[in-house]
Design an enzyme around this catalytic site. Structure first.
Site, short mmCIF file in Angstrom:
data_model
loop_
_atom_site.label_atom_id
_atom_site.label_comp_id
_atom_site.label_asym_id
_atom_site.label_seq_id
_atom_site.Cartn_x
_atom_site.Cartn_y
_atom_site.Cartn_z
N GLY A 38 11.71 8.35 -0.01
CA GLY A 38 10.92 8.79 1.13
C GLY A 38 9.81 9.75 0.76
N ASP A 85 2.36 -1.53 -4.91
CA ASP A 85 3.56 -0.83 -5.37
C ASP A 85 4.28 -1.62 -6.46
OD1 ASP A 85 2.78 0.66 -3.19
OD2 ASP A 85 4.43 0.03 -1.91
N GLU A 117 9.80 -7.92 -0.24
CA GLU A 117 9.41 -6.87 0.71
C GLU A 117 8.80 -7.50 1.97
OE1 GLU A 117 9.43 -2.84 1.34
OE2 GLU A 117 9.41 -3.39 -0.76
C1 GLA Z 1 2.01 1.20 1.04
C2 GLA Z 1 2.11 -0.30 0.77
C3 GLA Z 1 1.03 -0.73 -0.24
C4 GLA Z 1 -0.35 -0.25 0.21
C5 GLA Z 1 -0.33 1.22 0.59
C6 GLA Z 1 -1.61 1.68 1.22
O1 GLA Z 1 2.31 1.93 -0.10
O2 GLA Z 1 3.39 -0.61 0.28
O3 GLA Z 1 1.07 -2.13 -0.41
O4 GLA Z 1 -0.83 -1.05 1.26
O5 GLA Z 1 0.71 1.52 1.51
O6 GLA Z 1 -2.67 1.58 0.32
#
Ligand code: GLA
Length: 379
Positions: A123, A173, A161
């Site tokens: 988180g 990510d 995801e």
């Molecule tokens: C989250 C999402 C990413 C991206 C960011 C914003 O971390 O998981 O894919 O969209 O927000 O840039």
């Protein structure tokens, strides 16, 4: 971490694991909400992450345990389970990967004992979800002996995801967790996607300030921003906002909200390119200004900042030892990252935390972190 993971696995299952993999958390360096719009983004893998240990079973049961929650979740391999809820919902990450890998032609093991351990604060906006997905994917692939490219694992983790966990995220990510490299940033051209690394100039540090605040509707707000961007692209007559120019956005008669979202994305895409150029030139002053401009655009145009994040960014930016600071990740709460000189020490970080506590009544968590390598098999 490996030794303690092996010990925890043994305590849970009474035997040693056969396979161990780890994957790092990530910092979003710049490129806020550009990824699912087909744009570029820069991130850094950090030196903390999630570790997964696995041993095969021959009775067709999949038993999941972790150091984050007591008890285990047991599911039969034969009947693919649906989305778990409540205390078992963390299992959706490995379950999502098990459902996604076959979509990419990668087989998965039937029964197994599984243990996940993390040294990544959950988180905190550091993407513990991508880390557990990538570490799980590597462990599953190790258990079947299948060959799978890193890029396929990254795509499968994102698929998990999007389709199992239910978050319409882009590839930032999972891409950074998969392709991270110590002392480098990961550049992703999300259209391909194409992954590259960019050297990080020596002597810089990352500081993360986690506010622990999270908007109650954060998942819904993320999905709403996604929809607004898709609507803006459709109104502009382009497939994705990456295909629109700043002039097109300025001239189009878009509804006010969509116009702000599109302006942010198109400008932010330009800032990512400018940041790569500044990094290659070693111009950290310019990098810092781009980070500040990114935050301001998130605040004013994408409207995914909060009073807490804005306060930290202003307090940090006031320091002569801070190149730049911005919210990192989805926004609507979460964390701020600062790129600092080596002189930015614990006392200065404490002073920022104290000022924040005086204003908001709670302390942010402080994390000093280094860049680290991407996901890897350890055993
Ligand atoms: C989250 C999402 C990413 C991206 C960011 C914003 O971390 O998981 O894919 O969209 O927000 O840039």
């Amino acid at each position: 971490m490996k030794d303690s993971l092996v010990a925890q696995f043994a305590a849970a299952f009474g035997r040693a694991p056969e396979f161990v993999a780890r994957a790092p958390g990530r910092i979003e360096f710049i490129g806020n909400h550009t990824d699912y719009n087909g744009g570029p983004v820069l991130g850094a893998a950090i030196d903390r992450g999630v570790w997964v240990a696995l041993a095969r079973r021959d009775d067709g049961l999949r038993i999941f345990a972790s150091d984050q929650r007591p008890g285990a979740v047991t599911l039969p391999a034969a009947t693919p389970p649906g989305r778990q809820t409540g205390a078992a919902s963390w299992v959706n990450y490995p379950l999502g990967v098990l459902a996604a890998l076959p979509v990419f032609g990668v087989p998965v093991p039937a029964g197994f004992d599984y243990f996940a351990a993390s040294d990544l604060p959950a988180g905190a906006g550091l993407s513990s979800s991508a880390a557990i997905e990538l570490a799980s994917a590597l462990a599953f692939v190790a258990a079947t002996g299948a060959a799978a490219d890193r890029e396929v694992l990254v795509q499968a983790a994102r698929h998990a995801e999007n389709h199992f966990v239910g978050v319409p995220c882009g590839i930032l990510d999972q891409g950074v967790s998969g392709f991270g490299r110590r002392d480098h940033l990961v550049f992703i051209d999300c259209r391909g996607p194409r992954f590259e690394t960019v050297p990080l100039p020596a002597g810089v540090q990352f500081r993360i300030f986690n506010t622990h605040t999270k908007h109650a509707l954060v998942d819904g707000l993320y999905a709403a921003r996604h929809r607004e961007c898709v609507a803006a692209a459709a109104a502009l007559g382009v497939a994705q906002l990456v295909d629109a120019t700043a002039a097109q956005v300025a001239q189009a008669a878009l509804p006010a909200i969509e116009a702000r979202r599109a302006r942010h994305v198109v400008d932010e895409i330009a800032r990512v390119g400018a940041t790569v150029t500044a990094l290659r030139a070693g111009d950290l002053g310019a990098v810092g200004r781009l980070l500040a401009a990114s935050h301001e655009s998130s605040r004013a145009l994408f409207e995914n900042s909060t009073a807490e994040l804005d306060f930290l960014v202003s307090a940090l930016t006031a320091s002569p030892h801070v190149y730049g600071a911005r919210l990192t990740g989805g926004g609507f709460g979460g964390a701020v990252m600062a790129l600092t000189t080596a002189e930015f020490g614990a006392a200065e970080a404490e002073a920022v935390a104290a000022a924040y506590a005086a204003r908001f009544g709670t302390r942010p968590d402080l994390l000093q972190t280094r860049t680290g390598d991407g996901a890897e098999r350890i055993l």
